[in-house]
Each structure stands twice: as structure tokens, then as C-alpha cells.
Write an enzyme that holds these catalytic residues in place. Sequence first.
Site, PDB file in Angstrom:
ATOM      1  CG  ASN A   9      -0.184 -20.377 -12.738  1.00 24.74           C
ATOM      2  OD1 ASN A   9      -0.160 -19.714 -13.769  1.00 24.74           O
ATOM      3  ND2 ASN A   9       0.689 -21.340 -12.476  1.00 24.74           N
ATOM      4  CD1 TRP A  10      -6.038 -17.474 -14.219  1.00 21.32           C
ATOM      5  CD2 TRP A  10      -6.433 -16.160 -15.993  1.00 21.32           C
ATOM      6  NE1 TRP A  10      -7.030 -16.575 -13.872  1.00 21.32           N
ATOM      7  CE2 TRP A  10      -7.281 -15.755 -14.936  1.00 21.32           C
ATOM      8  CE3 TRP A  10      -6.510 -15.462 -17.201  1.00 21.32           C
ATOM      9  CZ2 TRP A  10      -8.183 -14.701 -15.049  1.00 21.32           C
ATOM     10  CZ3 TRP A  10      -7.401 -14.412 -17.325  1.00 21.32           C
ATOM     11  CH2 TRP A  10      -8.228 -14.034 -16.264  1.00 21.32           C
ATOM     12  CE  LYS A  11      -0.447 -24.331 -13.990  1.00 20.86           C
ATOM     13  NZ  LYS A  11      -0.138 -25.738 -13.719  1.00 20.86           N
ATOM     14  CG  HIS A  95       4.819 -22.849 -11.933  1.00 21.29           C
ATOM     15  ND1 HIS A  95       4.822 -24.008 -12.681  1.00 21.29           N
ATOM     16  CD2 HIS A  95       3.643 -22.830 -11.251  1.00 21.29           C
ATOM     17  CE1 HIS A  95       3.688 -24.658 -12.456  1.00 21.29           C
ATOM     18  NE2 HIS A  95       2.958 -23.967 -11.602  1.00 21.29           N
ATOM     19  CD  GLU A  97       3.112 -25.976 -15.306  1.00 22.53           C
ATOM     20  OE1 GLU A  97       2.795 -24.827 -15.694  1.00 22.53           O
ATOM     21  OE2 GLU A  97       2.297 -26.753 -14.761  1.00 22.53           O
ATOM     22  CD  GLU A 167       2.289 -24.496  -7.373  1.00 19.35           C
ATOM     23  OE1 GLU A 167       1.061 -24.296  -7.386  1.00 19.35           O
ATOM     24  OE2 GLU A 167       3.007 -24.338  -8.364  1.00 19.35           O
ATOM     25  N   GLY A 173      -1.636 -30.453 -11.770  1.00 19.11           N
ATOM     26  CA  GLY A 173      -2.368 -30.823 -12.974  1.00 19.11           C
ATOM     27  C   GLY A 173      -2.618 -32.312 -13.115  1.00 19.11           C
ATOM     28  CB  SER A 211      -4.720 -31.447  -7.955  1.00 17.58           C
ATOM     29  OG  SER A 211      -3.992 -31.820  -9.117  1.00 17.58           O
ATOM     30  N   GLY A 232      -4.203 -23.713 -10.255  1.00 17.47           N
ATOM     31  CA  GLY A 232      -4.069 -23.753 -11.705  1.00 17.47           C
ATOM     32  C   GLY A 232      -5.414 -24.016 -12.358  1.00 17.47           C
TER      33      GLY A 232
HETATM   34  P1  PGA Z   1      -3.142 -27.181 -10.711  1.00 16.20           P
HETATM   35  O1  PGA Z   1      -1.868 -26.215 -10.911  1.00 16.20           O
HETATM   36  O2  PGA Z   1      -4.033 -26.515  -9.706  1.00 16.20           O
HETATM   37  O3  PGA Z   1      -3.764 -27.243 -12.077  1.00 16.20           O
HETATM   38  O4  PGA Z   1      -2.626 -28.488 -10.244  1.00 16.20           O
HETATM   39  C1  PGA Z   1      -1.266 -25.550  -9.820  1.00 16.20           C
HETATM   40  C2  PGA Z   1      -0.095 -24.755 -10.279  1.00 16.20           C
HETATM   41  O5  PGA Z   1       0.637 -25.236 -11.167  1.00 16.20           O
HETATM   42  O6  PGA Z   1       0.146 -23.641  -9.804  1.00 16.20           O
END
Ligand code: PGA
Length: 248
Positions: A9-11, A95, A97, A167, A173, A211, A232
Site C-alpha cells: 500500500n503505497w499510500k 483502510h 486512514e 491492521e 506507521g 509495521s 505500507g
Molecule cells: P505500515 O502501514 O506498514 O506503514 O505500518 C500498513 C498499512 O497502513 O497498510
Amino acid sequence: MRQPMVAGNWKLNGSSQGAKALVDGILAGLDDTIPAQIVICPPFVYLQQSREMLQSSDVGLGAQNVCAEDKGAFTGEVSAPMLHDVGCHYVIVGHSERRSLYYETDELVGRKFESAVNAGLVPILCVGESLTEREKGITETVVGRQLKAVIDQVGAIQVSQAVIAYEPVWAIGTGLTASPEQAQAVHAYIRKELHMAGGAADETRLLYGGSVKPENAADLFAMPDIDGGLIGGASLDAESFLAICRAT
Ligand code: PGA
């Protein structure tokens, strides 16, 4: 047998050049020792160029979000049929976010899921609790509620044919990772709930996200109900991402 999966997931990261370099790096590092289905989810505007680069590989393409509506007066949105049209096979829905920063409700996530399935996409449904919720001991209540909203919308069979990513919000993150045992416990709960709702839960791929790094991936993926990861930060570096793929 469930084929493991690792999705990146490149965000909100990248540029056309950066996306090209990252896809090039991933393609250059692929080999037969990687058992996982690999998926990348770049920002919308880099989907088309990524599709072209991935054409002769088995790497799947996914989007990070989708509109619940197919077409019409919804300025700024991208629909599931459009994602399918540009070559996406997967789409992340719900997600954390999106849920927290863009106020997506359980009900909206259910409608997005349905729209994705109707367009022929495989949703990667994200569920997970916040730190406060974990501390209050209501992790299963929260995850169960998020899951049930989608089951109510499309039925347990459809949900079990998708990919579900657990998640924990506190691990995304932050550098904090759920321990393999903590993650396994929630994965087992999700599989049990899906089964009890009438889904083909033994076939559902359940990914852990939060993470994941090359250093912790193997221990997480060794757990019986963890079928891979949604990555991520570490998916923005081809070497790290490939190392995680090799850990499946
Ligand atoms: P992260 O993000 O690996 O940077 O913790 C995971 C995600 O939000 O899918």
C-alpha cells in the site's frame, strides 16, 4: 491451500519516475522462490503506467480506495468499473486512514465493498482496533462490528472470497507491531466469525498489516491464520518489499 499474499500500500507517496523505479526494482527481484501472490497498490494516477509495466508478470495491481457509486455527479471520485477498466484486480476498502481521516463509516465501507465486487474486483477489506479500544479490551467487538457491516451488505460468502487485512491502528506507521500471538488471535477470531456467518472461511486470505518489516515478517507469517501482509512503509523500497515477499 491458501496462497499467501503480500500487498504493498503505497499510500500518498511517489512520482511517475519514483513509481517506475519501484516497479522496476520489484520486477527485477522476482524469482521462483517467492510463493506469494504479490500485489501493488499505487496512487490512482500511477495505476495505468504500473499496469503497462506489470503486463508480463504475475504481480497484481490494486487501488487504495474506490467510490461506492459507479458513475454520476461525484466530483473527484473514482469508481470500481473505472479501476477494472484500467487493469486493477484488487482494491483496498476500509483502510483505517480512510475511516478516521475521511470519516468512512462501516456502512459506507460495506457499500464500497459491494461496488468493487460488482465490478469484478477483489476487495482487500481492512479492519482493526485503535489503541484505546485494545486497552479497553474491545478488540473483538470492534473488528466483529466492522466485519459484520460488510457481511450484512453482501453476505458471508462474498466476504470470504475477498482478502481481509487485520491492521491494528496502533501498529500502522508507528513502528509498533502486534506480536505474532496477538495478530494470530484476531485472525483466528475473524476466521471463526466468517465461518459462523456461513462463509467459506478456510479459503479466505487473512493478511496482517501494521509495521511489517523484513525483520518481523517471517514470525508473523508463520502463524497458522496469517496468510501474508498488507505493507505500507516497507513497500516503498523494492528490497524490503521483496524480502517480506520471500518471508511468506
Ligand atoms: P505500515 O502501514 O506498514 O506503514 O505500518 C500498513 C498499512 O497502513 O497498510
